[in-house]
Each structure stands twice: as C-alpha cells, then as structure tokens.
Design a protein around this motif. Structure first.
Motif, mmCIF file in Angstrom:
data_model
loop_
_atom_site.group_PDB
_atom_site.id
_atom_site.type_symbol
_atom_site.label_atom_id
_atom_site.label_comp_id
_atom_site.label_asym_id
_atom_site.label_seq_id
_atom_site.Cartn_x
_atom_site.Cartn_y
_atom_site.Cartn_z
ATOM 1 N N ASP A 348 37.914 106.797 -42.381
ATOM 2 C CA ASP A 348 38.869 107.675 -43.074
ATOM 3 C C ASP A 348 40.301 107.222 -42.803
ATOM 4 O O ASP A 348 41.134 107.156 -43.722
ATOM 5 C CB ASP A 348 38.705 109.125 -42.607
ATOM 6 C CG ASP A 348 37.380 109.727 -43.064
ATOM 7 O OD1 ASP A 348 36.774 109.171 -44.002
ATOM 8 O OD2 ASP A 348 36.967 110.740 -42.478
ATOM 9 N N ILE A 351 41.082 103.892 -44.672
ATOM 10 C CA ILE A 351 41.253 104.077 -46.120
ATOM 11 C C ILE A 351 42.551 104.821 -46.425
ATOM 12 O O ILE A 351 43.202 104.567 -47.447
ATOM 13 C CB ILE A 351 40.034 104.807 -46.708
ATOM 14 C CG1 ILE A 351 38.803 103.892 -46.630
ATOM 15 C CG2 ILE A 351 40.282 105.216 -48.154
ATOM 16 C CD1 ILE A 351 37.517 104.525 -47.115
ATOM 17 N N VAL A 371 30.894 102.809 -46.222
ATOM 18 C CA VAL A 371 31.653 103.512 -47.261
ATOM 19 C C VAL A 371 30.717 104.470 -47.996
ATOM 20 O O VAL A 371 29.654 104.081 -48.469
ATOM 21 C CB VAL A 371 32.287 102.516 -48.255
ATOM 22 C CG1 VAL A 371 33.002 103.266 -49.378
ATOM 23 C CG2 VAL A 371 33.242 101.584 -47.530
ATOM 24 N N HIS A 375 34.355 108.623 -49.542
ATOM 25 C CA HIS A 375 35.409 107.617 -49.401
ATOM 26 C C HIS A 375 35.850 107.085 -50.757
ATOM 27 O O HIS A 375 37.012 106.690 -50.933
ATOM 28 C CB HIS A 375 34.917 106.455 -48.523
ATOM 29 C CG HIS A 375 34.672 106.839 -47.096
ATOM 30 N ND1 HIS A 375 33.472 106.639 -46.455
ATOM 31 C CD2 HIS A 375 35.480 107.429 -46.185
ATOM 32 C CE1 HIS A 375 33.554 107.077 -45.212
ATOM 33 N NE2 HIS A 375 34.764 107.561 -45.019
#
Length: 464
Positions: A348, A351, A371, A375
């Motif tokens: 998290d 990203i 992922v 996501h």
C-alpha cells in the motif's frame, strides 16, 4: 559423429564453479610464499605445501570438467584449445611446485633456488591470468577485456547521425543494438551456443545446429522470434534464465524487421511502410523527430520530478528509468518478490508513492508482489500509464474493472493471474488497449475465438 551424453555436459557445467577454487588457493599460496621470504620465516611452509596440493587437485578437476563442457560444441575451437592447454599447463606446473616444495623427489643442492618456489609460483600466477583471460573471452567474446580500453583501436564504428526517421536503416540502428545487448554474449565469435553465431549478418542468416532461425516475412515461424516470445517459465525461452529478456519494444522491432523488412540488412524507413508504433519507438531510441515533433514532445507533458522524489522510489525498492532524458516520464519496476505477499500494508505504501506521481508513470511492472484487486483501484489512477505488467499476482475479474480508467493503456500482462473470460468484455471497453497477455489463466483459446467473433478489442495472447 557420436553425440556427447547429457550427463557429461551436466558435469561439465560445474567447470565455472570449480575453476575458481584453484585460482584462489594458488594466489593464496603465492602471497604466503612472498610473506615467508620477506619475513625470513618458514612457519608458512606447511600451509603452502597443503595449498599447492589442493591447488593441483582442484586444477586437475577443473581441467577435466572444462574438457567435458567443451564437448557441447558451443565454443570457437582455436581459443578453446588455447584455454584448455593453458589450464593443463597450469595444473602440471602446480604439481611440479608441490613436488619441489615437499622434496617428494630428492633434488641436488643446485636446485635450491628453484626449490624456493618464488619463481615457479610467479609462473603459476602468470599462467592463471592468461588462462583466465582466454576463459573470459570464450564466455563474453574476444573483445570483452579491451572493448572500452582507451588504447583500443578496434572500437565499434559509430553510426552516422541521422536527420530524420526516413534515414533510419532498420538493421544497424534498431535491430543490431537489441541483438548486441541481449544475444551476443552467448552467440559471439568465441562462444556459439547451439552452434549459432549472430555477430555478423551472414552468420545470423546461417542459423544454428537446428537450421535457420529467421524466415523472411514470417516472424511467427522464425525460431528467433518464437524463443523470445515464449513464457519466461518455458525451458526454451531466450535469453536464458539470469539474462535480461527482450522488452516489448525490442520484440516489436524484431517482429517488424522479420515481417515487414523481410530480414533485409540495408533497407531504410523511406523504402518501407512503417507502422506508427515502430516510428514512435525509433524516434524515442534515436532521439529523432516524430510526426513533425520531437520524440519527447510526442509523449505527455508532465511536471519535472526532483531527485528527492526519485530517491524515495528507489529506497522503496523500485527500479526507475527515465524514458526520454529530462522528461520525467518513467519506466518503473518493482522486482519480483520485493514485497511479502502476506503484508499488504507494505505494498500500500509503495503504491501510494506511485499515485503521488500518477502523471509521470508511463510503464509499470509489479509482477509477483501480491498486487490485489484493491491495489488496482490505485493503479487505475496512473493517468498516462501505457504499459502495465502484473504477472503472478492474485488479481480477479473485479480488479480489471478498475483499469478501465487508464485511457492511454496499450498493453497489459496478466500472466498467471485469476482472471477469466469474464474480463474479455472489459478489455473491449479500453479504447487504446492493443495487447493482453493472458497465458496460464482460466481464459481458453475457445474463449478468445468466441470473443474475436463477437467483439472488437485488443489481441489476447495465450502463449504457444
């Protein structure tokens, strides 16, 4: 001619591992001998004797394994013979040094100077260096050591600068650099895996032990193209494991050269009908104008990123490459298994960094990092994303819906994910999407046939 047994070749492949043992042991013995003479001590004699014996034994086994490896026929004979016999000579001289050091055979007093072993150990170090140089040439090519040396007069001739795309000669400007970067290390003048040499156009057209690798006008039937487009998990995939695979751009160049240029080595863009995709690739690689604009102008204009932002990405494990110098348009990769798939919070955070520069990310590879569909909500915010690689991730059809916001997306790799034929209709809604790589998913060839007959959408690639 009788074929070499597989077991012999299997043992031979241990040569690169074993060969480093005598090198380290004998250099260690050489420095111990020097130390003992300068300090006028004989305390090291017992250790030197053992080192010479171990060096002899390990050099012998390295030579035997090297001979086994040579039976593959993948190496240039002249350089191979030089390397092999220098290795044998090194083994013999090392054995002689051990005999002299241990008085294994009684020697007259006149041999006292030789018995000191300084001269003979110096000879061994010289032999090791020369033998190793030949071994490096066999593996990496004859110019590996001297290629970038300031005194080297045989540096590669620079190609003339080009004023426009019309002047681009396809093979030397686009194809050969790909082969040099990804293929020459195993198919050069000294090393020819599979009896295949690729460093000249003539040899490239000859092919290898299984025949020609290029069929003009038919990339799909050309062995070279087949090998580089197989799934990376396939034993026949090229380049082999440990080498960097061809990028999608490089594969596109190769396909264009085979299909449209008919494996011609001299044709220019001006003589051909060149697809827009290839023109764009060439413009970016050669820093030429495209459709009346600079290559950098053909890409989206974004805010310039500072060094601190790039460093933050790198510190989180991302590999970052700028597509056009000074553009801040990024190709970002998170290497496989950088993130523990059980710890979603770590991913998290990573990203979130990407979302913070959402306009700058043009290509993204996050394969094998856990992922999920959630996501993809964030990844769907990367407004200029053109190429997305998400292989080996727990992604389902639900997650694909979040990618429909990516209006610039050209290709997506979903190999070994949980998507099904239900995603096919969603791909059709992505107006600029051209290719979907979906092998080892639940999508079957029959699903693709049915999809193609009912909908207009991207090419669905399921592998061979």
């Amino acid at each position: 001619m009788q074929e070499t047994p597989d077991f012999v070749l299997f043992l031979g492949r241990f040569h690169p591992l074993v060969v480093h043992l005598p090198i380290g042991i004998l250099i260690f013995a050489f420095f111990l001998e020097l130390l003992s003479k300068f300090q006028k001590q004989s305390n090291f004699d017992a250790v030197i004797k053992i080192a010479l014996l171990l060096g002899t034994i390990s050099a012998f086994f390295a030579s035997v394994l090297g001979y086994m490896l040579s039976q593959s026929g993948d190496y240039e004979e002249g350089m191979l013979n030089s390397h092999f016999w220098l290795g044998v000579a090194t083994t013999a001289v090392t054995f002689l040094a051990w005999v002299l050091k241990t008085d294994f055979f009684p020697l007259p007093a006149s041999f006292k100077v030789v018995r000191s072993n300084i001269a003979i150990l110096t000879l061994i170090v010289v032999l090791i260096s020369i033998t190793g140089h030949y071994g490096g040439n066999l593996t990496h090519g004859s110019d590996y050591l001297t290629k970038y040396a300031p005194f080297n007069d045989d540096k590669k001739v620079e190609l003339p600068a080009l004023a426009s795309l019309d002047e681009v000669v396809v093979y030397p400007y686009l194809v050969e650099p790909v082969l040099e970067a990804k293929c020459y290390s195993c198919h050069n003048e000294s090393k020819q895996k599979g009896n295949l040499a690729m460093y000249t156009p003539e040899l490239l057209m000859v092919g290898g032990k299984h025949g020609p690798i290029l069929i003009a006008g038919d990339a799909e039937a050309s062995e070279m193209y087949k090998r580089v487009t197989l799934p990376e998990s396939d034993d026949e995939f090229m380049p082999p494991e440990g080498k960097t695979p061809l990028t999608e751009e490089e594969i596109a160049i190769l396909k264009f050269w085979i299909d449209s240029v008919n494996v011609d080595f001299n044709k220019t863009f001006a003589q051909l009908k060149v697809p827009e995709e290839i023109q764009q690739i060439a413009a970016n690689r050669l820093d030429l104008t495209y459709s009346g604009k600079l290559a950098s102008d053909a890409m989206p204009k974004v805010n310039i990123l500072d060094v601190k932002t790039i460093d933050a990405l790198i510190s989180e494990g991302f590999q970052v490459r700028e597509l056009v110098l000074g553009s801040s348009l990024l190709d970002i990769t998170l290497p496989d298994k950088t993130v523990n798939m059980k710890d979603g919070s770590v991913l998290d955070k990573k990203i979130a960094l990407l979302v913070g520069i959402k306009d700058n990310v043009i290509r993204l590879d996050m394969g094998g990092n856990g992922v999920t569909d959630e996501h993809l909500k964030s990844i769907g915010k990367l407004s200029n994303l053109q190429q997305l690689k998400l292989p080996d991730n727990p992604i389902s059809d639900k997650g694909i819906s979040y990618l429909k916001e990516l209006s610039e997306l050209r290709s997506v790799n979903l190999y070994k994910t949980g998507i099904s034929k239900a995603s096919l209709s969603q791909f059709s809604e992505m107006t600029n999407l051209r290719k979907v790589y979906a092998w080892q998913t639940s999508i079957k060839s029959d699903d693709v046939v049915s999809y193609n007959s009912n909908e207009i959408g991207p090419e669905i690639i399921l592998g061979l």
